[in-house]
Motif scaffolding. Sequence first.
Motif, PDB file in Angstrom:
ATOM      1  N   UNK A  27      11.063 -31.287 -19.904  1.00  0.00           N
ATOM      2  CA  UNK A  27      11.290 -31.379 -18.462  1.00  0.00           C
ATOM      3  C   UNK A  27      12.134 -32.599 -18.113  1.00  0.00           C
ATOM      4  N   UNK A  28      11.844 -33.724 -18.733  1.00  0.00           N
ATOM      5  CA  UNK A  28      12.621 -34.936 -18.473  1.00  0.00           C
ATOM      6  C   UNK A  28      14.053 -34.778 -18.980  1.00  0.00           C
ATOM      7  N   UNK A  29      14.214 -34.113 -20.112  1.00  0.00           N
ATOM      8  CA  UNK A  29      15.546 -33.846 -20.649  1.00  0.00           C
ATOM      9  C   UNK A  29      16.348 -33.011 -19.648  1.00  0.00           C
ATOM     10  N   UNK A  30      15.714 -31.961 -19.141  1.00  0.00           N
ATOM     11  CA  UNK A  30      16.388 -31.076 -18.195  1.00  0.00           C
ATOM     12  C   UNK A  30      16.730 -31.810 -16.910  1.00  0.00           C
ATOM     13  N   UNK A  31      15.807 -32.602 -16.409  1.00  0.00           N
ATOM     14  CA  UNK A  31      16.043 -33.355 -15.169  1.00  0.00           C
ATOM     15  C   UNK A  31      17.232 -34.307 -15.315  1.00  0.00           C
ATOM     16  N   UNK A  32      17.322 -34.967 -16.447  1.00  0.00           N
ATOM     17  CA  UNK A  32      18.430 -35.904 -16.670  1.00  0.00           C
ATOM     18  C   UNK A  32      19.755 -35.155 -16.751  1.00  0.00           C
ATOM     19  N   UNK A  33      19.759 -33.996 -17.415  1.00  0.00           N
ATOM     20  CA  UNK A  33      20.984 -33.194 -17.502  1.00  0.00           C
ATOM     21  C   UNK A  33      21.410 -32.690 -16.129  1.00  0.00           C
ATOM     22  N   UNK A  34      20.445 -32.243 -15.338  1.00  0.00           N
ATOM     23  CA  UNK A  34      20.760 -31.762 -13.993  1.00  0.00           C
ATOM     24  C   UNK A  34      21.262 -32.892 -13.109  1.00  0.00           C
ATOM     25  N   UNK A  35      20.723 -34.083 -13.301  1.00  0.00           N
ATOM     26  CA  UNK A  35      21.205 -35.229 -12.539  1.00  0.00           C
ATOM     27  C   UNK A  35      22.672 -35.505 -12.865  1.00  0.00           C
ATOM     28  N   UNK A  36      23.002 -35.399 -14.154  1.00  0.00           N
ATOM     29  CA  UNK A  36      24.384 -35.621 -14.570  1.00  0.00           C
ATOM     30  C   UNK A  36      25.294 -34.547 -13.983  1.00  0.00           C
ATOM     31  N   UNK A  37      24.868 -33.299 -14.088  1.00  0.00           N
ATOM     32  CA  UNK A  37      25.686 -32.184 -13.590  1.00  0.00           C
ATOM     33  C   UNK A  37      25.848 -32.234 -12.083  1.00  0.00           C
ATOM     34  N   UNK A  38      24.787 -32.608 -11.375  1.00  0.00           N
ATOM     35  CA  UNK A  38      24.873 -32.713  -9.913  1.00  0.00           C
ATOM     36  C   UNK A  38      25.781 -33.858  -9.491  1.00  0.00           C
ATOM     37  N   UNK A  39      26.066 -34.757 -10.415  1.00  0.00           N
ATOM     38  CA  UNK A  39      26.956 -35.863 -10.104  1.00  0.00           C
ATOM     39  C   UNK A  39      28.419 -35.467 -10.087  1.00  0.00           C
ATOM     40  N   UNK A  40      28.725 -34.294 -10.619  1.00  0.00           N
ATOM     41  CA  UNK A  40      30.100 -33.823 -10.555  1.00  0.00           C
ATOM     42  C   UNK A  40      30.463 -33.468  -9.121  1.00  0.00           C
ATOM     43  N   UNK A  41      31.697 -33.712  -8.747  1.00  0.00           N
ATOM     44  CA  UNK A  41      32.147 -33.367  -7.398  1.00  0.00           C
ATOM     45  C   UNK A  41      32.383 -31.862  -7.316  1.00  0.00           C
ATOM     46  N   UNK A  42      32.682 -31.375  -6.113  1.00  0.00           N
ATOM     47  CA  UNK A  42      32.918 -29.934  -5.943  1.00  0.00           C
ATOM     48  C   UNK A  42      34.129 -29.478  -6.749  1.00  0.00           C
ATOM     49  N   UNK A  96      22.137 -22.602 -19.503  1.00  0.00           N
ATOM     50  CA  UNK A  96      22.277 -22.747 -20.956  1.00  0.00           C
ATOM     51  C   UNK A  96      21.324 -23.809 -21.486  1.00  0.00           C
ATOM     52  N   UNK A  97      21.237 -24.933 -20.793  1.00  0.00           N
ATOM     53  CA  UNK A  97      20.351 -26.017 -21.226  1.00  0.00           C
ATOM     54  C   UNK A  97      18.892 -25.553 -21.199  1.00  0.00           C
ATOM     55  N   UNK A  98      18.504 -24.869 -20.107  1.00  0.00           N
ATOM     56  CA  UNK A  98      17.124 -24.376 -19.993  1.00  0.00           C
ATOM     57  C   UNK A  98      16.783 -23.430 -21.134  1.00  0.00           C
ATOM     58  N   UNK A  99      17.705 -22.503 -21.410  1.00  0.00           N
ATOM     59  CA  UNK A  99      17.466 -21.532 -22.477  1.00  0.00           C
ATOM     60  C   UNK A  99      17.444 -22.205 -23.842  1.00  0.00           C
ATOM     61  N   UNK A 100      18.325 -23.190 -24.042  1.00  0.00           N
ATOM     62  CA  UNK A 100      18.385 -23.905 -25.312  1.00  0.00           C
ATOM     63  C   UNK A 100      17.081 -24.659 -25.562  1.00  0.00           C
TER      64      UNK A 100
END
Length: 223
Positions: A27-42, A96-100
């Motif tokens: 869960x922490x791994x996923x949260x950190x990845x989502x934080x990184x991805x959400x940091x991308x601009x539109x 992909x991350x969730x499934x992996x």
Amino acid sequence: KENAVTPNLERKIFLDLHLLLSQKKYNLFLEECERILDGFSHTINKTALTDLIHNLWQIFSVTLWKENLMMMDFMDRELTELYYMGYESTEPVKVWIKMALKKIAQLREQGSQDNIVIEEAKKYIADHLTSKIKRKDIADAVHVSQDYLSRLFTKTTGVPLSQYIIENKVGLAIQMIEKDNLSVGEIAQKLGYDNFSYFSNLFKKVLGLTPSEYKKNYQNSDQ
């Protein structure tokens, strides 16, 4: 929002993610990845997104390799499709991350169960070295099919089941030669071999010497 990672994923983030996965903190791994991805601009920075995907792939690959898990069991068709879709947008990457992570958790669980089977098989062999050991008897004792046991044993230990049995019987034969006042024929019988010549050939394949030659060399060196 926080800035997305640079084209080369920051070393600290990379190490943190690797540590989280090794500790099974999915869960922490996923949260950190989502934080990184959400940091991308539109407007997606495809270079940075590609770099992130490659780094995550490296984390997953290294984890599988270290834990002796099979890549072919990990990367199925759906996971592969999501992997390539991830180069265009962030949402497929999240899926992909969730499934992996789910697949790695499953492989770890299966690997844990397989290790138990292997250890029980080894214990059965150790407890029955002085009798005829049949693959069926081992498989029945550990509650798996004979074919599955053979494949799993070779995959896990790197040694075929039959070879493992022979090497352990030869190891016990060596102890008997060095410690017990028994003839080589008697030792063969005690290890479950009715045919002395067959036992002698197996012994020679392992050590390069027949049991009689080994016994003679041992007695000469002990004088």
